[in-house]
Structures are given as C-alpha cells and as structure tokens.
Design an enzyme around this catalytic site. Structure first.
Site, PDB file in Angstrom:
ATOM      1  N   LYS A   1       0.882  -1.172   0.000  1.00  0.00           N
ATOM      2  CA  LYS A   1       0.000   0.000   0.000  1.00  0.00           C
ATOM      3  C   LYS A   1       0.916   1.217   0.000  1.00  0.00           C
ATOM      4  O   LYS A   1       1.540   1.536   1.014  1.00  0.00           O
ATOM      5  CB  LYS A   1      -0.913   0.006   1.233  1.00  0.00           C
ATOM      6  CG  LYS A   1      -1.685   1.320   1.378  1.00  0.00           C
ATOM      7  CD  LYS A   1      -2.543   1.380   2.640  1.00  0.00           C
ATOM      8  CE  LYS A   1      -2.918   2.824   2.933  1.00  0.00           C
ATOM      9  NZ  LYS A   1      -3.816   2.947   4.097  1.00  0.00           N
TER      10      LYS A   1
ATOM     11  N   THR B   1      -9.458   3.266  11.730  1.00  0.00           N
ATOM     12  CA  THR B   1      -9.833   3.995  12.941  1.00  0.00           C
ATOM     13  C   THR B   1     -11.296   3.768  13.327  1.00  0.00           C
ATOM     14  O   THR B   1     -11.617   3.627  14.514  1.00  0.00           O
ATOM     15  CB  THR B   1      -9.573   5.500  12.745  1.00  0.00           C
ATOM     16  OG1 THR B   1      -8.263   5.672  12.214  1.00  0.00           O
ATOM     17  CG2 THR B   1      -9.671   6.250  14.062  1.00  0.00           C
TER      18      THR B   1
END
Lengths: 277, 73
Positions: free
Chosen positions: A108, A219
């Site tokens: 990523k 998150t």
C-alpha cells in the site's frame, strides 16, 4: 404449498492482481485497545487483507515478533504500507524493507504531502509507483480522486487504485462524492478501493453502492466503543452496499411519484374540496 | 606484526547517535544484540537486504535504520 426458492445470487468475486479475495473489507491493524481485540475484530470483520507497517525496532524489544505471531495466527493476507513516508526514496526503501520482512510483493503505497491533511503527494506517488512496479512490486496506491493522477498510476503499472474518501482518521466519509463517482465511471474494470476517511458503516455502504469494489478502514473500527461489533457492522454494510450495486439502484427523481397505483383511486373524480388535504 | 585496532565509528542508528566497533551492517546488528531477530535494514536511505548485510561496510556518519513489523492502517 409452494416453497419459495431463494434467488439471491452470490456477490461477484473481487480480484486484485489475479488474486481472488473473499471479502470486500480491508482492515487496518493499528490503534486497537489490545492485541486480543484486534484479533477478534479481524475475525469478526471477515477481512481477508489487513494492513501493517514497519517501525524502528529496539534490540531488546519483542514487539515486532509478537505482532507477526498475532497476524500469522489470523490466516489473512498482509498489505504492508509506507505510512509516514514523505519522499519517493523513503517510500521505495520502506517498501523494499517490507517485502523482505513480510514476504509479500504487495504494497500500500503512501507518499504523504502534508501533516494536517495527510493527503497524498500525487507527484511522488506516481514516481514511486513506477519505480516499485519495475522492481516487481504489486502497488496499491493511496491516492486522491483526481482522474489524471489515476491515469498516471495505471500507466505506471498499478492494477488497483485506492482513492481517499476523506483525510486519514477524519471519519468524514465520502467528502467529494461527485469526484468519486466520476473516477468510478472513468476507470471501469479497475478495482477501486476507498481508503481512508470512512467513519460509519453507512458511509462504507455509500461507497459500495457507488460501485467501489472494496473499502479499507481502520480507525472507525479500532476506536469504536466495541471494535468487534463495529467490525461486524461494517462487514454487513459493505455486503449490503455491494449487493445493492449489483442489484441496480433506482435513479433519483426531482419530484414525487406515487408508488400506489393511481388508477382506481376512490373518489378520484370528485377533486379536493377547498380546505381539504 | 601490527595490532589491528578497531576504529570506532560514529554513526546513527534509528536516529540515535551510536559509537560502534562494527565494520559492517551485520556486525552492527550483532553488536547491538539483535541476534536472529526478524528485522529489515537500510543504510543512508538505501535498503540493505539481509544477504548483503555482511558485505555492506559502515562509514563515519552513516545513518542506519533497523525496523520490524508493526500495526498499521
């Protein structure tokens, strides 16, 4: 009595770089209250890819080994990130270190431009993507919704693009839905992942209804009151959104349109008397 | 026969100043006590693969990074 056969077709498969993935949810592994909760959240989410990172290690620390043992026990594919990298060289070196440590050529790719927004430096991103692709990496770039940047990343060899929904950790959902729709329409056939900014399952469902192929979040699950239950909620929302997309959503209308047949409405010919609703 | 004196090199490891007698990245890892730990290394911003650590010599002012797997988003 006739039994009603279920006619719901299974969802179409998601493929990144030739690998078929059973889940459209990619989950980050940071910020959980404990390793145990992390492990349970990953299991509950059904995610088949989790993101990981590299950080400086102490000679006497066992943090890295413990983390690898935990991730290894989950039976998921790891996607190392280059989080925090600000230059092409930092990102390329970090990717190379990650490939050796995690034993995967998937990365990523993040090249960060700004501390407050954590927005991608798209110029560095395109350059780093080209370098890494030539070096044999399968790059999943964290990008913006910009169409020309998407084109450059595809030309650099990326087969998957990961535009942000909103700034990392902001939980604001899809900040620019028009541009994200444009990108989806502009890149048919390219796996597109909404990466970052998702705060609620409804936002993940919205991304999937738009035709995005997957959602990467961290998150919103890790910082939930109950991360394990939130992982389940996201998994359901993503599945619902994808099924809705494949089923074909109705178009929006500007005006009302009655759903109950108008023909045969009682008293239809009488008209409304003054003052009647 | 001259006594081989190990030059003490001033380098940085993960941002901290370190004085080392190690001559290579591999020796540095051993000296610092990393042993067989699973880490990845870089010297002055360039990746040093595990197989190249013994042959990668250290010099004054080198910036060495030693990293391991962590949580990430």
């Amino acid at each position: 009595m006739n039994a009603i056969e279920p006619v719901v077709k299974p969802q179409s498969a998601l493929t990144f770089y030739g690998v078929v993935l059973p889940s459209r949810l990619l989950l980050g592994t940071a910020q959980y209250p404990s390793p145990h909760v992390l492990a349970r959240a990953v299991e509950a989410s059904g995610a088949s890819i989790v993101t990981v990172s590299l950080r400086r290690e102490q000679a006497r620390g066992r943090t890295g080994e413990r983390f690898m043992e935990l991730i290894g026990s989950l039976g998921v594919r790891v996607l190392p990130n280059t989080a925090g990298c600000r230059t092409v060289k930092e990102a390329v070196t970090t990717a190379q270190m990650a490939r050796e440590l995690f034993g995967t050529d998937w990365v990523k790719l993040e090249v960060i431009a700004n501390d407050d927004t954590l927005q991608p430096d798209v110029f560095g991103l395109v350059e780093a993507a080209a370098v890494l692709t030539k070096d044999g990496f399968k790059v999943l770039p964290y990008t913006t919704e910009d169409l020309s940047v998407a084109e450059r990343l595809l030309a650099a060899g990326c087969e998957v693009l990961m535009p942000w929904g909103a700034p990392i950790g902001s939980g604001r959902g899809l900040a620019n839905p028009y541009a994200l729709r444009s990108l989806r329409a502009y890149c048919p056939g390219v796996p597109l992942v909404i990466d970052a900014g998702i705060g609620a399952p409804s936002q993940a469902a919205e991304a999937m209804e738009m035709g995005y192929d997957a959602v990467l979040l961290n998150t919103a699950v890790a910082k939930a009151g109950d991360p394990v239950r939130m992982a389940v909620a996201f998994a359901k929302a993503i599945e619902a959104g994808r099924t809705a997309y494949e089923a074909g959503l109705m178009g929006m209308r500007d005006m009302a349109s009655p759903s109950t047949p108008v023909a045969g409405t009682p008293f239809f010919d009488l008209g409304a008397a003054p003052g009647d609703e | 026969m001259t006594v081989a004196t190990k030059l003490a090199l001033k380098i940085s490891v993960n941002g901290d100043p370190v004085t080392t007698g190690a001559g290579s990245v591999a020796e540095l890892l051993a000296e610092l006590g990393f042993g067989a730990k699973r880490v990845a290394t870089a010297r002055n911003g360039d990746f040093v693969p595990a197989h190249a650590r013994a042959a990668t010599r250290l010099a004054h002012g080198d910036r060495i990074e030693i990293v391991a797997p962590r949580h990430g988003g």
